[in-house]
Motif scaffolding. Structure first.
Motif, short mmCIF file in Angstrom:
data_model
loop_
_atom_site.label_atom_id
_atom_site.label_comp_id
_atom_site.label_asym_id
_atom_site.label_seq_id
_atom_site.Cartn_x
_atom_site.Cartn_y
_atom_site.Cartn_z
N PRO A 160 0.78 -1.24 0.00
CA PRO A 160 0.00 0.00 0.00
C PRO A 160 0.81 1.29 0.00
CG PRO A 160 -0.05 -1.03 2.16
CD PRO A 160 0.63 -1.99 1.24
N PHE A 161 2.06 1.23 0.45
CA PHE A 161 2.90 2.42 0.46
C PHE A 161 4.36 2.02 0.62
CE2 PHE A 161 1.49 1.72 4.83
CZ PHE A 161 2.66 1.83 5.57
N ILE A 162 5.23 2.99 0.43
CA ILE A 162 6.66 2.81 0.61
C ILE A 162 7.02 3.32 1.99
CG2 ILE A 162 8.95 3.41 -0.28
CD1 ILE A 162 7.24 1.66 -2.17
N ASP A 163 7.81 2.53 2.74
CA ASP A 163 8.17 2.95 4.11
C ASP A 163 9.31 3.97 4.10
OD1 ASP A 163 10.57 1.52 3.84
OD2 ASP A 163 9.87 -0.18 5.02
N THR A 164 9.72 4.40 5.27
CA THR A 164 10.75 5.44 5.40
C THR A 164 12.13 4.98 4.90
OG1 THR A 164 11.18 4.80 7.69
CG2 THR A 164 9.60 6.59 7.32
N LYS A 165 12.31 3.66 4.74
CA LYS A 165 13.57 3.13 4.21
C LYS A 165 13.54 3.00 2.69
CE LYS A 165 14.30 0.44 8.38
NZ LYS A 165 14.20 -0.91 8.95
N GLY A 166 12.38 3.31 2.11
CA GLY A 166 12.23 3.20 0.66
C GLY A 166 11.76 1.84 0.19
N ASP A 167 11.31 1.00 1.12
CA ASP A 167 10.86 -0.35 0.78
C ASP A 167 9.34 -0.44 0.78
OD1 ASP A 167 13.52 -1.34 0.74
OD2 ASP A 167 13.49 -1.55 2.93
N PRO A 168 8.77 -1.32 -0.05
CA PRO A 168 7.32 -1.55 -0.01
C PRO A 168 6.93 -2.07 1.38
CG PRO A 168 8.31 -2.61 -1.92
CD PRO A 168 9.43 -2.16 -1.05
N PHE A 169 5.84 -1.53 1.95
CA PHE A 169 5.43 -1.91 3.29
C PHE A 169 4.51 -3.13 3.26
CE2 PHE A 169 2.85 -1.93 7.09
CZ PHE A 169 3.80 -1.77 8.08
N LEU A 170 5.01 -4.23 3.81
CA LEU A 170 4.21 -5.45 4.01
C LEU A 170 4.48 -5.95 5.41
CD1 LEU A 170 4.95 -7.23 0.61
CD2 LEU A 170 2.80 -6.14 1.28
N GLU A 171 3.51 -6.64 5.98
CA GLU A 171 3.66 -7.19 7.33
C GLU A 171 3.85 -8.70 7.26
OE1 GLU A 171 0.91 -3.85 9.56
OE2 GLU A 171 0.07 -5.85 9.29
N VAL A 172 4.54 -9.23 8.26
CA VAL A 172 4.80 -10.66 8.33
C VAL A 172 3.63 -11.34 9.05
CG1 VAL A 172 6.33 -12.41 9.30
CG2 VAL A 172 7.28 -10.34 8.27
N HIS A 173 3.08 -12.38 8.43
CA HIS A 173 1.94 -13.09 9.00
C HIS A 173 2.26 -14.58 9.08
CE1 HIS A 173 -2.08 -14.48 9.85
NE2 HIS A 173 -2.08 -15.21 8.76
N HIS A 174 2.12 -15.15 10.27
CA HIS A 174 2.31 -16.59 10.48
C HIS A 174 0.98 -17.29 10.26
CE1 HIS A 174 5.81 -14.92 12.50
NE2 HIS A 174 6.37 -16.11 12.41
N THR A 175 0.94 -18.22 9.33
CA THR A 175 -0.31 -18.93 9.05
C THR A 175 -0.67 -19.89 10.19
OG1 THR A 175 0.85 -20.62 7.74
CG2 THR A 175 -0.07 -18.72 6.56
N ARG A 176 0.31 -20.27 10.97
CA ARG A 176 0.07 -21.00 12.23
C ARG A 176 0.74 -20.17 13.31
NH1 ARG A 176 2.31 -26.74 11.57
NH2 ARG A 176 2.29 -26.59 13.82
#
Length: 106
Positions: free
Chosen positions: A39-55
């Motif tokens: 959805p956006f680029i973070d302050t480090k210049g990287d695409p912002f995604l979150e880590v999700h554990h399926t278990r």
């Protein structure tokens, strides 16, 4: 107004930074739940995604790329709190398994 003081104990499970970095590279800026761009680029210049554990780690789930996905914040909330969270998690787990299997063949 006096407020009652309460104490709580919180358990924190250490997550692997290497797994997170691997996932973000694997996702390449695309949500691994539904394929939309971050959805956006973070302050480090990287695409912002979150880590999700399926278990969940608290349920004994491993902190390993085969059980973890990089997803956008909306999909992350849906995977935890949505009416269809079970279906969403199953879909993410299937995608991650397929992706990891294809990467092993390379």
């Amino acid at each position: 107004m006096d407020r009652e003081l309460r104490k709580s104990i919180v358990q924190y499970r250490e997550r692997s930074r290497a797994v997170k970095l691997y996932l973000l590279k694997r996702a390449n800026g695309v949500c691994e739940a539904y394929g939309s761009k971050a959805p956006f680029i973070d302050t480090k210049g990287d695409p912002f995604l979150e880590v999700h554990h399926t278990r969940r780690l608290s349920d004994g789930g491993p902190d390993h790329p085969e059980w973890v996905a990089a997803i956008c914040p909306n999909c992350h909330r849906r995977a935890h709190y949505g009416l269809d969270s079970y279906t969403v998690n199953s879909s993410i787990a299937d995608y991650v398994s397929s992706k990891e299997n294809s990467l092993r063949r390379v």
